[in-house]
Design a protein around this motif. Structure first.
Motif, PDB file in Angstrom:
ATOM      1  N   LEU A  95     -10.234   3.593   2.213  1.00 31.33           N
ATOM      2  CA  LEU A  95     -10.086   3.142   3.597  1.00 31.33           C
ATOM      3  C   LEU A  95      -8.707   3.526   4.119  1.00 31.33           C
ATOM      4  CD1 LEU A  95     -11.369  -0.543   3.272  1.00 31.33           C
ATOM      5  CD2 LEU A  95     -12.666   1.421   4.112  1.00 31.33           C
ATOM      6  N   ASP A  96      -8.657   3.848   5.369  1.00 30.80           N
ATOM      7  CA  ASP A  96      -7.374   4.123   6.013  1.00 30.80           C
ATOM      8  C   ASP A  96      -7.001   2.838   6.756  1.00 30.80           C
ATOM      9  OD1 ASP A  96      -6.333   6.455   8.678  1.00 30.80           O
ATOM     10  OD2 ASP A  96      -5.194   5.085   7.383  1.00 30.80           O
ATOM     11  N   VAL A  97      -6.326   1.916   6.022  1.00 28.93           N
ATOM     12  CA  VAL A  97      -6.030   0.620   6.608  1.00 28.93           C
ATOM     13  C   VAL A  97      -4.877   0.755   7.596  1.00 28.93           C
ATOM     14  CG1 VAL A  97      -5.349  -1.757   6.129  1.00 28.93           C
ATOM     15  CG2 VAL A  97      -6.861  -0.582   4.550  1.00 28.93           C
ATOM     16  N   ARG A  98      -5.158   0.572   8.879  1.00 30.49           N
ATOM     17  CA  ARG A  98      -4.167   0.805   9.915  1.00 30.49           C
ATOM     18  C   ARG A  98      -3.526  -0.480  10.414  1.00 30.49           C
ATOM     19  NH1 ARG A  98      -4.779   5.524  13.082  1.00 30.49           N
ATOM     20  NH2 ARG A  98      -5.699   7.156  11.783  1.00 30.49           N
ATOM     21  N   ASP A  99      -4.225  -1.600  10.276  1.00 29.35           N
ATOM     22  CA  ASP A  99      -3.733  -2.834  10.894  1.00 29.35           C
ATOM     23  C   ASP A  99      -4.135  -4.004  10.000  1.00 29.35           C
ATOM     24  OD1 ASP A  99      -3.884  -3.995  14.401  1.00 29.35           O
ATOM     25  OD2 ASP A  99      -2.836  -4.771  12.651  1.00 29.35           O
ATOM     26  N   PHE A 100      -3.145  -4.544   9.269  1.00 26.89           N
ATOM     27  CA  PHE A 100      -3.418  -5.651   8.337  1.00 26.89           C
ATOM     28  C   PHE A 100      -2.133  -6.434   8.205  1.00 26.89           C
ATOM     29  CE2 PHE A 100      -4.893  -8.376   5.327  1.00 26.89           C
ATOM     30  CZ  PHE A 100      -5.196  -7.942   4.036  1.00 26.89           C
ATOM     31  N   LEU A 101      -1.932  -7.365   9.106  1.00 23.69           N
ATOM     32  CA  LEU A 101      -0.658  -8.066   9.241  1.00 23.69           C
ATOM     33  C   LEU A 101      -0.248  -8.812   7.969  1.00 23.69           C
ATOM     34  CD1 LEU A 101       1.519  -8.691  11.448  1.00 23.69           C
ATOM     35  CD2 LEU A 101       0.279 -10.808  11.886  1.00 23.69           C
ATOM     36  N   GLY A 108       0.828  -1.203   0.000  1.00 22.68           N
ATOM     37  CA  GLY A 108       0.000   0.000   0.000  1.00 22.68           C
ATOM     38  C   GLY A 108       0.858   1.246   0.000  1.00 22.68           C
ATOM     39  N   ALA A 109       1.857   1.267   0.907  1.00 25.71           N
ATOM     40  CA  ALA A 109       2.782   2.401   0.969  1.00 25.71           C
ATOM     41  C   ALA A 109       3.613   2.470  -0.296  1.00 25.71           C
ATOM     42  CB  ALA A 109       3.677   2.258   2.194  1.00 25.71           C
ATOM     43  N   MET A 110       4.045   1.299  -0.776  1.00 25.57           N
ATOM     44  CA  MET A 110       4.881   1.243  -1.973  1.00 25.57           C
ATOM     45  C   MET A 110       4.129   1.795  -3.185  1.00 25.57           C
ATOM     46  SD  MET A 110       6.914  -2.116  -3.272  1.00 25.57           S
ATOM     47  CE  MET A 110       7.201  -2.301  -5.024  1.00 25.57           C
ATOM     48  N   ALA A 111       2.814   1.591  -3.201  1.00 21.81           N
ATOM     49  CA  ALA A 111       2.022   2.023  -4.356  1.00 21.81           C
ATOM     50  C   ALA A 111       1.991   3.538  -4.513  1.00 21.81           C
ATOM     51  CB  ALA A 111       0.600   1.478  -4.258  1.00 21.81           C
ATOM     52  N   THR A 112       2.268   4.277  -3.451  1.00 21.23           N
ATOM     53  CA  THR A 112       2.255   5.734  -3.599  1.00 21.23           C
ATOM     54  C   THR A 112       3.395   6.189  -4.502  1.00 21.23           C
ATOM     55  OG1 THR A 112       3.505   5.921  -1.537  1.00 21.23           O
ATOM     56  CG2 THR A 112       1.128   6.244  -1.381  1.00 21.23           C
ATOM     57  N   ASP A 113       4.523   5.455  -4.478  1.00 20.08           N
ATOM     58  CA  ASP A 113       5.651   5.809  -5.351  1.00 20.08           C
ATOM     59  C   ASP A 113       5.789   4.896  -6.557  1.00 20.08           C
ATOM     60  OD1 ASP A 113       7.544   6.322  -2.326  1.00 20.08           O
ATOM     61  OD2 ASP A 113       6.384   7.775  -3.483  1.00 20.08           O
ATOM     62  N   PHE A 114       5.214   3.710  -6.468  1.00 15.51           N
ATOM     63  CA  PHE A 114       5.396   2.713  -7.532  1.00 15.51           C
ATOM     64  C   PHE A 114       4.039   2.209  -8.009  1.00 15.51           C
ATOM     65  CE2 PHE A 114       9.931   1.717  -7.699  1.00 15.51           C
ATOM     66  CZ  PHE A 114      10.403   2.278  -6.520  1.00 15.51           C
ATOM     67  N   ARG A 115       3.148   3.138  -8.303  1.00 10.61           N
ATOM     68  CA  ARG A 115       1.778   2.737  -8.621  1.00 10.61           C
ATOM     69  C   ARG A 115       1.711   1.801  -9.829  1.00 10.61           C
ATOM     70  NH1 ARG A 115      -3.326   4.699  -7.079  1.00 10.61           N
ATOM     71  NH2 ARG A 115      -4.936   3.799  -8.409  1.00 10.61           N
ATOM     72  N   ASN A 131       1.986  -1.833  11.484  1.00 10.23           N
ATOM     73  CA  ASN A 131       0.585  -1.877  11.895  1.00 10.23           C
ATOM     74  C   ASN A 131       0.398  -1.185  13.229  1.00 10.23           C
ATOM     75  OD1 ASN A 131      -0.419  -3.612   9.707  1.00 10.23           O
ATOM     76  ND2 ASN A 131       0.911  -5.157  10.646  1.00 10.23           N
ATOM     77  N   ASP A 132      -0.633  -0.372  13.314  1.00  8.57           N
ATOM     78  CA  ASP A 132      -0.974   0.267  14.583  1.00  8.57           C
ATOM     79  C   ASP A 132      -1.925  -0.664  15.310  1.00  8.57           C
ATOM     80  OD1 ASP A 132      -2.083   3.640  15.472  1.00  8.57           O
ATOM     81  OD2 ASP A 132      -1.823   1.828  16.687  1.00  8.57           O
ATOM     82  N   THR A 133      -1.397  -1.359  16.298  1.00  6.49           N
ATOM     83  CA  THR A 133      -2.200  -2.381  16.963  1.00  6.49           C
ATOM     84  C   THR A 133      -3.005  -1.828  18.136  1.00  6.49           C
ATOM     85  OG1 THR A 133      -0.293  -2.939  18.324  1.00  6.49           O
ATOM     86  CG2 THR A 133      -0.631  -4.276  16.356  1.00  6.49           C
ATOM     87  N   GLU A 134      -2.904  -0.519  18.348  1.00  6.10           N
ATOM     88  CA  GLU A 134      -3.599   0.054  19.507  1.00  6.10           C
ATOM     89  C   GLU A 134      -4.727   1.007  19.142  1.00  6.10           C
ATOM     90  OE1 GLU A 134      -1.479   0.005  23.010  1.00  6.10           O
ATOM     91  OE2 GLU A 134      -1.317  -1.876  21.894  1.00  6.10           O
ATOM     92  N   CYS A 135      -4.626   1.652  17.996  1.00  8.99           N
ATOM     93  CA  CYS A 135      -5.542   2.763  17.693  1.00  8.99           C
ATOM     94  C   CYS A 135      -6.977   2.305  17.581  1.00  8.99           C
ATOM     95  CB  CYS A 135      -5.127   3.439  16.387  1.00  8.99           C
ATOM     96  SG  CYS A 135      -5.444   2.423  14.933  1.00  8.99           S
ATOM     97  N   GLY A 136      -7.890   3.209  17.762  1.00 16.12           N
ATOM     98  CA  GLY A 136      -9.305   2.912  17.564  1.00 16.12           C
ATOM     99  C   GLY A 136      -9.569   2.671  16.080  1.00 16.12           C
TER     100      GLY A 136
END
Lengths: 431, 266
Positions: free
Chosen positions: B35-41, A124-131, B47-52
């Motif tokens: 979506l703002d995916v915060r935790d997806f191992l 996901g992060a990589m896609a911002t620079d390597f879409r 991964n932010d394992t604490e946030c709401g």
């Protein structure tokens, strides 16, 4: 003074696992690849189930390798019960395997492994620079799924492969579209190779390895064949899969739900790299050039070369799948009547090459056609000991003792095996 | 408007439903902007394992104390918890363990070392925490998932399919595998939403989406009995993906048993 490196929950792998290393000064005193995915006890749950129910249940061992589990299961049951399949069925099953390999390798390379080489936490992060690159990877992944859907009916947990053959044959227009998609896929594959060849080489250590892979029946194939070669510097051994229990030594360990496999006390590696080591002549034109572009030469003791080997297979498999669909369109498909299955006691062991390596299903059926015993040996279970040897080497050869850097390397080593931990925890005791 | 903070989690399962999310190849990059995916191992190292979280998607059954603890933590930090996949909604294939002596199963599979493992009889997510929405399927259907996410993002509940597979089979004008071919097709009691994929490919429904709403299991059992299937095989088939019907332990199918899974013995 003991230093511990503990990766509690390994990210960007299938299933739940961890890595734990203990260092005593400059000595690595303990290496653990921990598979702690929950125990579902599938082999035990199969007891008493009739032959027609087995494949759909074992498919659920794993999603990414569901095609491999389903088809290997059918292969084993068919052999146990004396059910023959036609060349047409074998061709279609081969095609399903190719599709699975394409999807799995594309998923692994672009979504799971590549981010590490460039320092991104994920695709996901990589896609911002390597879409465009990620989009190419996703298209390749989709191509693999399209193949599996066209033949197997559904990408995850196929529904169309049944004992004796297929419940429904793919339509002509579906196959024509598939052929076009595969040919277009070769362009994406070439772009993928260019990208992957541009990634930096990261030194995670080298170990002289043993490798194991299946032999194909006729021609290169992940599905057909019954023999396995295991080879290392000290020599090689070719054996029929029915002897696997006497060839592989399995041990349980307290820190993992997966067993460790060794041959003569030595770990061995299965998967894309092993397949290339055992069958170097597989590579033709495009795929050979891809290997050269990636700087891959076999045999290799570098675990990260499994990633390169997967990339080469991506090219090879798309090419072969396109040829295979061509052949099917030439010859045409023939409706086959559903096979009559007669219950009888029987026992068989089948082996295939799942994306991550050798997959073995072994079943014993009673006189009523019910499972009396089942054993499933997965590639990641076979790789567990080898993963540990490579982790150990990565620590020993690392000149950089920064915990952060070393931890990243250890994760890269584990990920290079493309571990499927849901599969790895399927074991049977007391053999 | 803030993007919904999202977490995607797997308990014990095959990761198939998380894979279906990743199988939305054409939509994935767009999904990641919505979506703002915060935790997806499975997909990310950071991964932010604490946030709401606004939305938590949870796959897999609760099969260990670790699963239980993780699930409760997910529930406590999430506004909406969506159980995805038949394992999360009903228990999945591992919930067949109710038909076996679990300690014997453990011994068969792991030997004596199995006794030390953190392992529990499989339970659906809803047996442990409050679930806001359920999306069944083994695996979930891509289209149903995307539609459900659209609904949720618009502040609406997803619209579940309440009719059985038979309805979709009829729409597709399939010949009936049960009535015309005597196969033990579970279509009459299985949740629709898959467009009757399996019967449309000449293969009987195995019930992987779990029971349909108001599934008349007692009637289904009689129907399969009338087709000549044994109680053992009927019970086996019906209990493959969800522990439906109480098991009295001697393969007798209890016609009056409630639909929902009962708690398993340890």
């Amino acid at each position: 003074m003991t230093k511990t490196i503990h990766v509690n929950h390994l990210a960007r792998v299938e299933g739940h696992g961890g890595i734990r290393i203990e260092l005593d000064g400059n000595t690595v005193s303990s290496v653990q690849f921990q598979a702690f995915e929950g125990a579902r006890l599938v082999e035990g749950l199969l007891a008493g189930r009739r032959y027609e129910d087995v494949a759909a249940i074992v498919s659920r061992v794993c999603a990414i390798c569901s095609t491999a589990h389903t088809l290997t299961s059918l292969k084993a049951t068919e052999e146990a019960l004396g059910i023959e399949v036609t060349e047409q069925t074998v061709a279609l099953r081969n095609l399903m395997f190719l599709g699975e390999n394409i999807e799995s390798h594309a998923l692994h390379l672009f979504l799971l492994a590549a981010p590490d080489y460039l320092g991104y936490p994920g695709a996901g992060a990589m896609a911002t620079d390597f879409r465009d690159t990620i989009a190419t990877g996703l298209r390749l992944k989709k191509l693999g799924n399209t193949v599996q859907e066209a033949i197997g009916g559904r990408a995850v947990h196929p529904v169309n492969a049944v004992l004796g053959g297929f419940a429904a044959l793919p339509r002509l227009d579906t196959l024509i579209r598939l052929r076009d998609d595969l040919r277009a896929g070769l362009r994406d594959a070439a772009a993928a190779i260019d990208f992957l060849a541009s990634l930096p080489d990261i030194d995670c250590g080298q170990v002289d390895c043993c490798f194991a892979a299946k032999h194909a029946g006729d021609g290169p194939s992940y599905y057909t064949g019954t023999e396995i070669t295991i080879a290392g510097r000290d020599g090689s051994k070719r054996f029929d899969v029915t002897d696997y229990r006497s060839v592989f030594d399995e041990t349980t360990v307290p820190y993992s739900h997966a067993k460790l496999n060794r041959r003569d006390g030595k770990p061995f590696m299965v998967g894309a790299l092993a397949r290339l080591v055992i069958h170097p002549r597989r590579l033709t034109g495009r795929s050979r050039r891809a290997a050269e572009k990636l700087g891959l030469s076999v045999p290799s003791g570098n675990p990260l070369d499994n990633n390169k080997a997967q990339a080469v297979e991506l090219v090879l498999d798309i090419e072969q799948a396109a040829l295979m669909v061509d052949r099917i369109l030439d010859v045409g498909l023939t409706e086959e009547p559903r096979k009559r299955v007669e219950s009888r006691p029987g026992r068989a062991t089948a082996v295939t090459e799942a994306p991550r390596g050798l997959l073995i299903h072994s079943y014993t059926y009673d006189g009523e056609g019910r499972i009396a015993a089942a054993d499933i040996v997965t590639p990641t279970a076979m790789n567990a000991a080898s993963i540990e040897q490579h982790l150990r080497q990565a620590v020993m050869e690392s000149t950089d003792r920064s915990r952060e850097v070393l931890t990243r390397k250890l994760e890269m080593v584990a990920r290079a095996y493309d571990p499927c931990i849901s599969c790895a925890v399927h074991v049977v005791s007391g053999k | 408007m803030q993007r919904p903070r999202t977490g995607i989690f797997g308990l014990t399962g095959c990761a198939g439903d998380q894979l279906v999310v990743l199988n939305c190849e054409d939509q994935l990059l767009t999904i990641l902007t919505i979506l703002d995916v915060r935790d997806f191992l499975m997909a990310s190292q950071a991964n932010d394992t604490e946030c709401g979280l606004d939305i938590a998607l949870v796959e897999g059954s609760v099969s260990s104390r670790e699963d239980e603890a993780r699930l409760k933590a997910i529930r406590s930090r999430s506004r909406l918890l969506v159980a995805i996949g038949t394992c999360a909604v009903w228990g999945g294939i591992q919930a067949m363990d109710r038909d076996h002596d679990r300690s014997q199963l453990l011994n068969t599979v792991y030997g004596p070392s199995g006794r030390a493992f953190d392992t529990l009889p499989a339970r659906p997510v809803g047996s442990v925490v409050q679930v806001d929405y359920s999306i069944p399927g083994c695996p979930i259907e891509k289209d149903e998932f995307l539609r459900a996410m659209s609904n949720i993002l618009n502040g609406d509940p997803p619209i579940p399919v309440t009719t059985p597979v038979c309805v979709e089979c009829k729409f597709r004008e399939n010949s009936c595998l049960l009535q015309e071919h005597g196969a033990m097709c579970l279509g009459p009691v299985t949740a629709g939403g898959c467009a009757a994929r399996c019967p449309s490919m000449n293969t009987a429904c195995i019930g992987c989406r779990g029971p349909s709403r108001d599934a008349n299991l007692a009637s289904a059992v009689e129907l399969y009995r009338s087709k000549g299937f044994s109680d053992t095989d009927i019970a086996n088939r019906l209990r493959t993906f969800a522990p439906l019907l109480a098991s009295s332990g001697d393969d007798e199918v209890d016609r009056d048993a409630p639909l929902v899974a009962r708690g398993g013995k340890t």
